[in-house]
Design an enzyme around this catalytic site. Structure first.
Site, PDB file in Angstrom:
ATOM      1  N   ASP A  47       0.848  -1.208   0.000  1.00 21.42           N
ATOM      2  CA  ASP A  47       0.000   0.000   0.000  1.00 21.42           C
ATOM      3  C   ASP A  47       0.884   1.259   0.000  1.00 21.42           C
ATOM      4  O   ASP A  47       0.684   2.171  -0.808  1.00 21.42           O
ATOM      5  CB  ASP A  47      -0.892   0.056   1.264  1.00 21.42           C
ATOM      6  CG  ASP A  47      -1.798  -1.155   1.437  1.00 21.42           C
ATOM      7  OD1 ASP A  47      -3.022  -1.008   1.442  1.00 21.42           O
ATOM      8  OD2 ASP A  47      -1.267  -2.279   1.574  1.00 21.42           O
ATOM      9  N   GLU A  70      -5.327   7.385   0.631  1.00 25.91           N
ATOM     10  CA  GLU A  70      -5.703   6.684   1.863  1.00 25.91           C
ATOM     11  C   GLU A  70      -4.604   6.674   2.932  1.00 25.91           C
ATOM     12  O   GLU A  70      -4.873   6.889   4.108  1.00 25.91           O
ATOM     13  CB  GLU A  70      -6.097   5.232   1.552  1.00 25.91           C
ATOM     14  CG  GLU A  70      -6.489   4.486   2.836  1.00 25.91           C
ATOM     15  CD  GLU A  70      -6.890   3.043   2.623  1.00 25.91           C
ATOM     16  OE1 GLU A  70      -6.884   2.561   1.478  1.00 25.91           O
ATOM     17  OE2 GLU A  70      -7.203   2.391   3.637  1.00 25.91           O
ATOM     18  N   ILE A 137      -3.919   0.362  -2.612  1.00 26.45           N
ATOM     19  CA  ILE A 137      -4.446  -1.011  -2.640  1.00 26.45           C
ATOM     20  C   ILE A 137      -5.832  -0.947  -2.031  1.00 26.45           C
ATOM     21  O   ILE A 137      -5.987  -0.724  -0.833  1.00 26.45           O
ATOM     22  CB  ILE A 137      -3.565  -2.011  -1.853  1.00 26.45           C
ATOM     23  CG1 ILE A 137      -2.216  -2.189  -2.549  1.00 26.45           C
ATOM     24  CG2 ILE A 137      -4.285  -3.372  -1.747  1.00 26.45           C
ATOM     25  CD1 ILE A 137      -1.302  -3.233  -1.913  1.00 26.45           C
ATOM     26  N   ASP A 138      -6.826  -1.092  -2.888  1.00 27.79           N
ATOM     27  CA  ASP A 138      -8.193  -1.150  -2.393  1.00 27.79           C
ATOM     28  C   ASP A 138      -8.505  -2.624  -2.187  1.00 27.79           C
ATOM     29  O   ASP A 138      -8.256  -3.442  -3.084  1.00 27.79           O
ATOM     30  CB  ASP A 138      -9.134  -0.535  -3.433  1.00 27.79           C
ATOM     31  CG  ASP A 138     -10.580  -0.571  -2.968  1.00 27.79           C
ATOM     32  OD1 ASP A 138     -10.818  -0.468  -1.749  1.00 27.79           O
ATOM     33  OD2 ASP A 138     -11.463  -0.723  -3.829  1.00 27.79           O
ATOM     34  N   HIS A 242     -18.344  -4.962   6.126  1.00 28.40           N
ATOM     35  CA  HIS A 242     -18.342  -3.839   5.182  1.00 28.40           C
ATOM     36  C   HIS A 242     -19.683  -3.619   4.497  1.00 28.40           C
ATOM     37  O   HIS A 242     -19.891  -2.588   3.857  1.00 28.40           O
ATOM     38  CB  HIS A 242     -17.269  -4.051   4.099  1.00 28.40           C
ATOM     39  CG  HIS A 242     -15.872  -3.970   4.633  1.00 28.40           C
ATOM     40  ND1 HIS A 242     -14.766  -4.095   3.840  1.00 28.40           N
ATOM     41  CD2 HIS A 242     -15.411  -3.777   5.894  1.00 28.40           C
ATOM     42  CE1 HIS A 242     -13.672  -3.981   4.571  1.00 28.40           C
ATOM     43  NE2 HIS A 242     -14.038  -3.791   5.826  1.00 28.40           N
ATOM     44  N   SER A 266     -12.812  -5.263  -2.993  1.00 30.98           N
ATOM     45  CA  SER A 266     -12.316  -4.064  -3.700  1.00 30.98           C
ATOM     46  C   SER A 266     -13.227  -3.551  -4.806  1.00 30.98           C
ATOM     47  O   SER A 266     -14.289  -4.104  -5.084  1.00 30.98           O
ATOM     48  CB  SER A 266     -10.917  -4.311  -4.276  1.00 30.98           C
ATOM     49  OG  SER A 266     -10.982  -4.940  -5.539  1.00 30.98           O
ATOM     50  N   LYS A 269     -15.222  -5.050  -8.043  1.00 33.44           N
ATOM     51  CA  LYS A 269     -16.684  -5.230  -8.193  1.00 33.44           C
ATOM     52  C   LYS A 269     -17.241  -4.259  -9.238  1.00 33.44           C
ATOM     53  O   LYS A 269     -18.020  -4.637 -10.103  1.00 33.44           O
ATOM     54  CB  LYS A 269     -17.397  -4.981  -6.847  1.00 33.44           C
ATOM     55  CG  LYS A 269     -17.096  -6.024  -5.778  1.00 33.44           C
ATOM     56  CD  LYS A 269     -17.963  -5.827  -4.544  1.00 33.44           C
ATOM     57  CE  LYS A 269     -17.419  -4.869  -3.510  1.00 33.44           C
ATOM     58  NZ  LYS A 269     -16.136  -5.215  -2.901  1.00 33.44           N
ATOM     59  N   ARG A 283     -23.958  -2.315  -1.714  1.00 36.06           N
ATOM     60  CA  ARG A 283     -23.166  -2.100  -0.490  1.00 36.06           C
ATOM     61  C   ARG A 283     -24.089  -1.436   0.511  1.00 36.06           C
ATOM     62  O   ARG A 283     -24.433  -0.259   0.363  1.00 36.06           O
ATOM     63  CB  ARG A 283     -21.977  -1.201  -0.835  1.00 36.06           C
ATOM     64  CG  ARG A 283     -20.920  -1.103   0.237  1.00 36.06           C
ATOM     65  CD  ARG A 283     -19.747  -0.305  -0.314  1.00 36.06           C
ATOM     66  NE  ARG A 283     -18.656  -0.232   0.605  1.00 36.06           N
ATOM     67  CZ  ARG A 283     -17.667  -1.114   0.692  1.00 36.06           C
ATOM     68  NH1 ARG A 283     -17.645  -2.157  -0.091  1.00 36.06           N
ATOM     69  NH2 ARG A 283     -16.699  -0.956   1.565  1.00 36.06           N
TER      70      ARG A 283
HETATM   71  N1  PPS Z   1     -16.834  -0.725   8.443  1.00 32.78           N
HETATM   72  C1  PPS Z   1     -16.676  -0.572   7.158  1.00 32.78           C
HETATM   73  N2  PPS Z   1     -17.752  -0.480   6.350  1.00 32.78           N
HETATM   74  C2  PPS Z   1     -17.619  -0.327   5.038  1.00 32.78           C
HETATM   75  N3  PPS Z   1     -16.414  -0.270   4.405  1.00 32.78           N
HETATM   76  C3  PPS Z   1     -15.312  -0.353   5.158  1.00 32.78           C
HETATM   77  C4  PPS Z   1     -15.384  -0.517   6.550  1.00 32.78           C
HETATM   78  N4  PPS Z   1     -14.127  -0.584   7.015  1.00 32.78           N
HETATM   79  C5  PPS Z   1     -13.322  -0.443   5.957  1.00 32.78           C
HETATM   80  N5  PPS Z   1     -14.020  -0.307   4.838  1.00 32.78           N
HETATM   81  C6  PPS Z   1     -13.525  -0.079   3.492  1.00 32.78           C
HETATM   82  O1  PPS Z   1     -13.812  -1.158   2.633  1.00 32.78           O
HETATM   83  C7  PPS Z   1     -12.807  -1.168   1.652  1.00 32.78           C
HETATM   84  C8  PPS Z   1     -12.783  -2.470   0.963  1.00 32.78           C
HETATM   85  O2  PPS Z   1     -14.073  -2.623   0.523  1.00 32.78           O
HETATM   86  P1  PPS Z   1     -14.542  -3.933  -0.061  1.00 32.78           P
HETATM   87  O3  PPS Z   1     -15.927  -3.784  -0.531  1.00 32.78           O
HETATM   88  O4  PPS Z   1     -13.540  -4.394  -1.025  1.00 32.78           O
HETATM   89  O5  PPS Z   1     -14.513  -4.846   1.189  1.00 32.78           O
HETATM   90  S1  PPS Z   1     -14.206  -6.283   1.180  1.00 32.78           S
HETATM   91  O6  PPS Z   1     -12.785  -6.425   1.451  1.00 32.78           O
HETATM   92  O7  PPS Z   1     -14.650  -6.981   0.006  1.00 32.78           O
HETATM   93  O8  PPS Z   1     -15.053  -6.619   2.245  1.00 32.78           O
HETATM   94  C9  PPS Z   1     -11.586  -0.885   2.407  1.00 32.78           C
HETATM   95  O9  PPS Z   1     -10.652  -0.339   1.532  1.00 32.78           O
HETATM   96  P2  PPS Z   1      -9.090  -0.633   1.785  1.00 32.78           P
HETATM   97  O10 PPS Z   1      -8.786  -0.106   3.166  1.00 32.78           O
HETATM   98  O11 PPS Z   1      -8.483   0.185   0.708  1.00 32.78           O
HETATM   99  O12 PPS Z   1      -8.887  -2.078   1.627  1.00 32.78           O
HETATM  100  C10 PPS Z   1     -12.037   0.102   3.468  1.00 32.78           C
HETATM  101  O13 PPS Z   1     -11.778   1.425   3.124  1.00 32.78           O
HETATM  102 MG    MG Z   2     -10.198   0.933  -0.270  1.00 27.03          MG
HETATM  103 MG    MG Z   3      -7.339   0.434   4.066  1.00 22.84          MG
HETATM  104 MG    MG Z   4      -6.562   0.832   0.464  1.00 23.07          MG
END
Ligand code: PPS
Ligand code: MG
Ligand code: MG
Ligand code: MG
Length: 355
Positions: A47, A70, A137-138, A242, A266, A269, A283
């Protein structure tokens, strides 16, 4: 006259492509230099390294633009071992095509500069001027689990998304490849995988293979027409924390959707539904306090809309990227082909008690 945003698009795609060389290296290493952030979510050397490389390209090419990214360098300032590890990765990462690498320009100069570029992403965003959003990195949890992840970069102008780029190293190159349900782990970037989705406002959306050199040729992508809900499926988060998965099951049932949801980490989707490999991205808020981050949605929002989709929150409002680092005025996300978006929104509102 040149096409609007042509240079921004080219630089954004090349910057994502270069940073993906670094994340792919880390993806294959057992030890990914993972540390825990204040909110207990993970961050890896991948990241930080990808954020540094992408911001260095933006700094060189668009020095006047603001950046909302981020990650921040605080943890690297406190940990010499971690920052040396990242510097080792960053300094060795170059595109194989010298002309493309030259276009990106600059690069990261030394360890001090590494900290500085990472922290150039601390803008508060807002409604005025040019602001890049960056998620290096998402889907970090997916990245660690061996699932999908994306390098996500977008340009906002006065709060509107104008350019969106998503690099997805673990998705199939083939736009028509079916999504498999067992997609939460065991993904790879072997032969035939690695794709960049891009869109410019008013110019449509494209996909192209992620290369190690210059940009390969792009193809236009379009969302799949959903003629009957019974044959559609939802594309949802992997992490139960999430998105509310029990409410989405009720929504599916009411819509007549019988296929199980495809769970994928990520913004892969958004890319997957934009090219017609999936149908609807849902979502649903899990808590009243969590605010979605703009870097988690800006690129995907434009790519889906330019591929013939509509993206709103659960209240039917467009995502508002101009209110700061988060989507503070929105709640959840519904991305669907324009023709059926209203139908999905209706049922979402019924189940969530919003009407
Ligand atoms: N509580 C909560 N609710 C909703 N979303 C949150 C939450 N916590 C974190 N995040 C964010 O979710 C990002 C990843 O989303 P995804 O849809 O890919 O989630 S998942 O990994 O498939 O569950 C993830 O992005 P990255 O941190 O870049 O991985 C977060 O920003
Ligand atoms: Mg993200
Ligand atoms: Mg993150
Ligand atoms: Mg990220």
């Amino acid at each position: 006259m040149t096409t609007p945003y042509a240079r921004e698009l080219e630089i954004a795609q090349l910057a994502v492509q270069r940073a993906a060389l670094l994340t792919k290296r880390v993806f294959h290493e057992k030890a990914k230099g993972t540390v825990s952030k204040d909110d207990a979510s993970p961050v890896t050397v991948g990241d930080f390294g990808a954020q540094a490389l992408i911001i260095a390209a933006l700094r060189h090419n668009f020095p006047g633009d603001a950046i909302v990214a981020e990650e921040e360098a605080a943890q690297l300032r406190a940990d010499a071992g971690l920052r040396e590890l990242i510097w080792g990765l960053v300094k060795g990462t170059r595109l194989e095509d010298e002309e493309a690498e030259g276009l990106l320009g600059g690069g990261v100069r030394d360890v001090e500069d590494l900290l500085e570029v990472v922290d150039l992403g601390r803008s508060e965003g807002g409604r005025v001027g040019r602001v890049w959003t960056l998620d290096p990195i998402d889907g970090t949890k997916g990245f660690l689990r061996g699932g999908q992840y994306a390098l996500a970069l977008a340009l906002l102008e006065d709060g509107d998304v104008k350019v969106g780029v998503l690099g997805c190293p673990n998705l199939p190159v083939d736009d028509a490849a079916p999504l498999t349900v067992d997609i939460g782990a065991n993904q790879s970037d072997d032969e035939g995988r690695g794709v960049i989705f891009s869109a410019v406002i008013g110019q449509g959306a494209t996909s192209r293979p992620l290369s190690t050199g210059g940009l390969t040729e792009g193809k236009n992508i379009k969302m799949k027409e959903v003629t009957e809900m019974a044959s559609a499926s939802f594309c949802e988060s992997v992490e139960a924390g999430h998105s509310n998965q029990s409410e989405s099951a009720q929504i599916a049932q009411k819509l007549g959707i019988t296929k199980p949801s495809v769970r994928m980490d990520s913004q892969a989707k958004y890319g997957s539904i934009a090219r017609g490999a999936g149908d609807i991205y849902l979502r649903l808020p899990t808590s009243k306090t969590y605010q979605e981050k703009i870097w988690d949605h800006a690129g995907g929002d434009l790519i889906v809309r330019e591929a013939g989709g509509q993206v709103t929150d659960t209240k039917g409002r467009r995502l508002d990227f101009g209110v700061g680092r988060t989507l503070a005025s929105n709640s959840g996300v519904i991305a669907a082909p324009a023709a059926v978006h209203g139908q999905v929104l209706d049922v979402v509102q019924e189940v969530l008690g919003l009407k």
